[in-house]
Design a protein around this motif. Structure first.
Motif, PDB file in Angstrom:
ATOM      1  N   GLU A  62       3.078 -10.092  14.059  1.00 48.73           N
ATOM      2  CA  GLU A  62       1.981  -9.446  13.350  1.00 48.73           C
ATOM      3  C   GLU A  62       1.016  -8.787  14.324  1.00 48.73           C
ATOM      4  OE1 GLU A  62       0.186 -10.798   9.416  1.00 48.73           O
ATOM      5  OE2 GLU A  62       0.911 -12.690  10.269  1.00 48.73           O
ATOM      6  N   ALA A  63       0.850  -9.408  15.491  1.00 54.18           N
ATOM      7  CA  ALA A  63      -0.039  -8.836  16.504  1.00 54.18           C
ATOM      8  C   ALA A  63       0.460  -7.467  16.936  1.00 54.18           C
ATOM      9  CB  ALA A  63      -0.134  -9.770  17.711  1.00 54.18           C
ATOM     10  N   ALA A  64       1.793  -7.338  17.096  1.00 54.11           N
ATOM     11  CA  ALA A  64       2.363  -6.041  17.481  1.00 54.11           C
ATOM     12  C   ALA A  64       2.166  -5.025  16.367  1.00 54.11           C
ATOM     13  CB  ALA A  64       3.841  -6.197  17.804  1.00 54.11           C
ATOM     14  N   LEU A  65       2.286  -5.484  15.117  1.00 53.38           N
ATOM     15  CA  LEU A  65       2.080  -4.586  13.972  1.00 53.38           C
ATOM     16  C   LEU A  65       0.661  -4.033  13.980  1.00 53.38           C
ATOM     17  CD1 LEU A  65       3.169  -5.241  10.317  1.00 53.38           C
ATOM     18  CD2 LEU A  65       0.786  -4.750  10.818  1.00 53.38           C
ATOM     19  N   TYR A  66      -0.313  -4.907  14.247  1.00 45.77           N
ATOM     20  CA  TYR A  66      -1.710  -4.477  14.200  1.00 45.77           C
ATOM     21  C   TYR A  66      -2.111  -3.611  15.391  1.00 45.77           C
ATOM     22  CZ  TYR A  66      -2.791  -7.299  10.108  1.00 45.77           C
ATOM     23  OH  TYR A  66      -2.840  -7.799   8.829  1.00 45.77           O
ATOM     24  N   LYS A  67      -1.252  -3.476  16.358  1.00 43.89           N
ATOM     25  CA  LYS A  67      -1.520  -2.533  17.443  1.00 43.89           C
ATOM     26  C   LYS A  67      -1.346  -1.092  16.978  1.00 43.89           C
ATOM     27  CE  LYS A  67      -0.238  -5.499  21.360  1.00 43.89           C
ATOM     28  NZ  LYS A  67       0.717  -5.673  22.492  1.00 43.89           N
ATOM     29  N   HIS A  68      -0.597  -0.922  15.892  1.00 45.25           N
ATOM     30  CA  HIS A  68      -0.287   0.428  15.404  1.00 45.25           C
ATOM     31  C   HIS A  68      -0.951   0.752  14.073  1.00 45.25           C
ATOM     32  CE1 HIS A  68       2.779   0.837  18.526  1.00 45.25           C
ATOM     33  NE2 HIS A  68       3.132  -0.402  18.239  1.00 45.25           N
ATOM     34  N   PHE A  69      -1.317  -0.280  13.289  1.00 47.13           N
ATOM     35  CA  PHE A  69      -1.891  -0.044  11.965  1.00 47.13           C
ATOM     36  C   PHE A  69      -3.084  -0.973  11.749  1.00 47.13           C
ATOM     37  CE2 PHE A  69       2.682   0.694  11.854  1.00 47.13           C
ATOM     38  CZ  PHE A  69       2.729   2.018  11.428  1.00 47.13           C
ATOM     39  N   ARG A  70      -4.130  -0.453  11.120  1.00 49.50           N
ATOM     40  CA  ARG A  70      -5.336  -1.248  10.875  1.00 49.50           C
ATOM     41  C   ARG A  70      -5.087  -2.325   9.825  1.00 49.50           C
ATOM     42  NH1 ARG A  70      -7.349   3.916  10.894  1.00 49.50           N
ATOM     43  NH2 ARG A  70      -7.419   3.934   8.622  1.00 49.50           N
ATOM     44  N   ASP A  71      -4.348  -1.978   8.768  1.00 55.80           N
ATOM     45  CA  ASP A  71      -4.124  -2.921   7.679  1.00 55.80           C
ATOM     46  C   ASP A  71      -2.920  -2.457   6.865  1.00 55.80           C
ATOM     47  OD1 ASP A  71      -5.103  -0.708   6.201  1.00 55.80           O
ATOM     48  OD2 ASP A  71      -7.137  -1.499   6.257  1.00 55.80           O
TER      49      ASP A  71
ATOM     50  N   GLU B 240      -2.869  -1.245   3.879  1.00 51.53           N
ATOM     51  CA  GLU B 240      -3.101   0.012   3.187  1.00 51.53           C
ATOM     52  C   GLU B 240      -2.728   1.206   4.060  1.00 51.53           C
ATOM     53  OE1 GLU B 240      -5.369  -2.518   3.185  1.00 51.53           O
ATOM     54  OE2 GLU B 240      -4.702  -3.137   1.198  1.00 51.53           O
ATOM     55  N   GLU B 241      -3.052   1.111   5.345  1.00 48.25           N
ATOM     56  CA  GLU B 241      -2.678   2.206   6.242  1.00 48.25           C
ATOM     57  C   GLU B 241      -1.163   2.319   6.369  1.00 48.25           C
ATOM     58  OE1 GLU B 241      -3.383   4.000  10.738  1.00 48.25           O
ATOM     59  OE2 GLU B 241      -4.152   2.010  10.248  1.00 48.25           O
ATOM     60  N   ILE B 242      -0.479   1.173   6.402  1.00 46.08           N
ATOM     61  CA  ILE B 242       0.984   1.196   6.459  1.00 46.08           C
ATOM     62  C   ILE B 242       1.533   1.892   5.222  1.00 46.08           C
ATOM     63  CG2 ILE B 242       3.075  -0.220   6.428  1.00 46.08           C
ATOM     64  CD1 ILE B 242       1.542  -2.336   8.013  1.00 46.08           C
ATOM     65  N   PHE B 243       0.963   1.560   4.061  1.00 45.88           N
ATOM     66  CA  PHE B 243       1.408   2.170   2.812  1.00 45.88           C
ATOM     67  C   PHE B 243       1.248   3.686   2.861  1.00 45.88           C
ATOM     68  CE2 PHE B 243       0.069   3.832  -1.354  1.00 45.88           C
ATOM     69  CZ  PHE B 243       1.232   3.627  -2.062  1.00 45.88           C
ATOM     70  N   VAL B 244       0.066   4.151   3.317  1.00 45.79           N
ATOM     71  CA  VAL B 244      -0.192   5.588   3.403  1.00 45.79           C
ATOM     72  C   VAL B 244       0.812   6.256   4.342  1.00 45.79           C
ATOM     73  CG1 VAL B 244      -1.839   7.339   4.183  1.00 45.79           C
ATOM     74  CG2 VAL B 244      -2.625   5.403   2.819  1.00 45.79           C
ATOM     75  N   ARG B 245       1.074   5.625   5.495  1.00 46.36           N
ATOM     76  CA  ARG B 245       1.993   6.229   6.465  1.00 46.36           C
ATOM     77  C   ARG B 245       3.429   6.222   5.936  1.00 46.36           C
ATOM     78  NH1 ARG B 245      -1.054   9.444   8.492  1.00 46.36           N
ATOM     79  NH2 ARG B 245       0.920  10.167   9.363  1.00 46.36           N
TER      80      ARG B 245
ATOM     81  N   GLU C 113      -8.613  -3.026  -6.785  1.00 45.91           N
ATOM     82  CA  GLU C 113      -9.226  -3.060  -5.466  1.00 45.91           C
ATOM     83  C   GLU C 113      -8.375  -2.307  -4.450  1.00 45.91           C
ATOM     84  OE1 GLU C 113      -8.445  -5.723  -7.235  1.00 45.91           O
ATOM     85  OE2 GLU C 113     -10.385  -6.462  -7.959  1.00 45.91           O
ATOM     86  N   LEU C 114      -7.068  -2.538  -4.491  1.00 50.13           N
ATOM     87  CA  LEU C 114      -6.160  -1.873  -3.566  1.00 50.13           C
ATOM     88  C   LEU C 114      -6.127  -0.375  -3.838  1.00 50.13           C
ATOM     89  CD1 LEU C 114      -4.307  -2.759  -1.253  1.00 50.13           C
ATOM     90  CD2 LEU C 114      -2.438  -2.891  -2.891  1.00 50.13           C
ATOM     91  N   LEU C 115      -6.154  -0.010  -5.100  1.00 46.50           N
ATOM     92  CA  LEU C 115      -6.146   1.405  -5.472  1.00 46.50           C
ATOM     93  C   LEU C 115      -7.406   2.103  -4.976  1.00 46.50           C
ATOM     94  CD1 LEU C 115      -4.797   3.755  -6.940  1.00 46.50           C
ATOM     95  CD2 LEU C 115      -5.862   2.955  -9.063  1.00 46.50           C
ATOM     96  N   ALA C 116      -8.549   1.450  -5.132  1.00 50.97           N
ATOM     97  CA  ALA C 116      -9.805   2.037  -4.675  1.00 50.97           C
ATOM     98  C   ALA C 116      -9.799   2.221  -3.163  1.00 50.97           C
ATOM     99  CB  ALA C 116     -10.982   1.149  -5.093  1.00 50.97           C
ATOM    100  N   ALA C 117      -9.271   1.224  -2.437  1.00 53.92           N
ATOM    101  CA  ALA C 117      -9.196   1.326  -0.981  1.00 53.92           C
ATOM    102  C   ALA C 117      -8.260   2.466  -0.571  1.00 53.92           C
ATOM    103  CB  ALA C 117      -8.698   0.009  -0.391  1.00 53.92           C
ATOM    104  N   HIS C 118      -7.184   2.601  -1.305  1.00 52.10           N
ATOM    105  CA  HIS C 118      -6.231   3.671  -1.013  1.00 52.10           C
ATOM    106  C   HIS C 118      -6.858   5.039  -1.254  1.00 52.10           C
ATOM    107  CE1 HIS C 118      -2.493   5.774  -0.583  1.00 52.10           C
ATOM    108  NE2 HIS C 118      -2.475   6.147  -1.845  1.00 52.10           N
ATOM    109  N   ARG C 119      -7.602   5.185  -2.337  1.00 51.27           N
ATOM    110  CA  ARG C 119      -8.273   6.459  -2.631  1.00 51.27           C
ATOM    111  C   ARG C 119      -9.239   6.835  -1.519  1.00 51.27           C
ATOM    112  NH1 ARG C 119      -8.782   4.686  -8.044  1.00 51.27           N
ATOM    113  NH2 ARG C 119     -10.921   4.030  -7.593  1.00 51.27           N
ATOM    114  N   ARG C 120      -9.977   5.855  -1.024  1.00 53.53           N
ATOM    115  CA  ARG C 120     -10.933   6.144   0.043  1.00 53.53           C
ATOM    116  C   ARG C 120     -10.244   6.632   1.313  1.00 53.53           C
ATOM    117  NH1 ARG C 120     -13.464   1.511  -2.208  1.00 53.53           N
ATOM    118  NH2 ARG C 120     -12.456   0.141  -0.691  1.00 53.53           N
ATOM    119  N   LYS C 121      -9.076   6.105   1.595  1.00 53.88           N
ATOM    120  CA  LYS C 121      -8.351   6.515   2.804  1.00 53.88           C
ATOM    121  C   LYS C 121      -7.776   7.922   2.670  1.00 53.88           C
ATOM    122  CE  LYS C 121      -7.045   1.821   4.177  1.00 53.88           C
ATOM    123  NZ  LYS C 121      -7.710   1.818   5.486  1.00 53.88           N
TER     124      LYS C 121
END
Length: 230
Positions: free
Chosen positions: A64-73, A75-80, A135-143
């Motif tokens: 997980e530490a390696a994952l967080y080196k490339h993505f904040r959370d 939601e960012e993974i989902f967007v990418r 909540e997840l949808l709102a966070a996604h919209r903001r991104k």
């Protein structure tokens, strides 16, 4: 989506990047690509909510530490995943207005359909969990900022407007309504394919093939359904 080798609808294999051609990835770029591939697989099989960063990291073969080196959370993974692992619908329509006057309108619209249907088909499993969580949808919209799903029909309408000014699209049609009709047809087709999962009754998917569907749908849009003089 396939679990290895080429990803359905993209022609890309694991460990390849859209901007890097076919050069094999190494180091952090390879880890990032594996995380996105793993996320796409998990979201498509167990859903967005159950595809935790822990499970994504395990599927990708990293910590997980390696994952967080490339993505904040997550939601960012989902967007990418949507932007890099699904067919590039946003790119396909964004470049259309600048191509007004080139080639045939019908061919441009058919090309959009042939990208849009696979895009929505791959997006449904991901979007299901997103829409179920306010909540997840709102966070996604903001991104997303201004890069929301409305841009697809907006760019397509801009293209139709440009062709209308050139006299290649009928002056009496509403470009925004026409764009929504085409995108909506693609969305519905993708929904049926996901819903029936290869077990659709004969009358559910007509025409059966994507190319035939693109041709028939664009033909109906451009030619209209009203009889002459009706």
């Amino acid at each position: 989506m396939t679990t290895e080798g080429k990803r359905e609808g993209t022609g890309e294999g694991v460990g390849e990047d859209r901007n890097a051609g076919h050069r094999p990835l190494t180091g952090g770029a390879l880890t990032r690509a594996r995380v996105l591939d793993a996320a796409a697989r998990l979201i498509g099989t167990v859903g967005l909510v159950r595809a935790t960063t822990k499970e994504i990291a395990r599927e990708a073969g990293c910590s997980e530490a390696a994952l967080y080196k490339h993505f904040r959370d997550k939601e960012e993974i989902f967007v990418r995943v949507l932007r890099e692992r699904a067919p590039r619908l946003a790119d396909a329509v964004a470049e259309l207005p600048a191509r007004a006057g080139e080639g045939a309108v019908r061919e441009h619209l058919e090309a959009v359909v042939e990208v849009a249907v696979p895009f929505y088909r791959q997006s449904f499993p991901m979007a299901g969990g997103l829409l179920a969580s306010p909540e997840l949808l709102a966070a996604h919209r903001r991104k997303l900022d201004d890069a929301g799903p409305h841009q697809v029909s907006s760019h397509l309408a801009d293209y139709l407007r440009a062709e209308q000014r050139l006299g290649r699209v009928a002056a009496g049609i509403d470009p925004d309504a026409a764009a929504v009709l085409l995108v909506g047809a693609c969305f519905h087709r993708a929904f049926l394919e996901v819903f029936y999962a290869g077990e659709a009754p004969a009358e559910a998917l007509r025409p059966a093939g994507l190319a035939e569907f693109a041709d028939a749908t664009v033909r109906a849009l451009l030619d209209g359904v009203g009889a002459p003089g009706a």
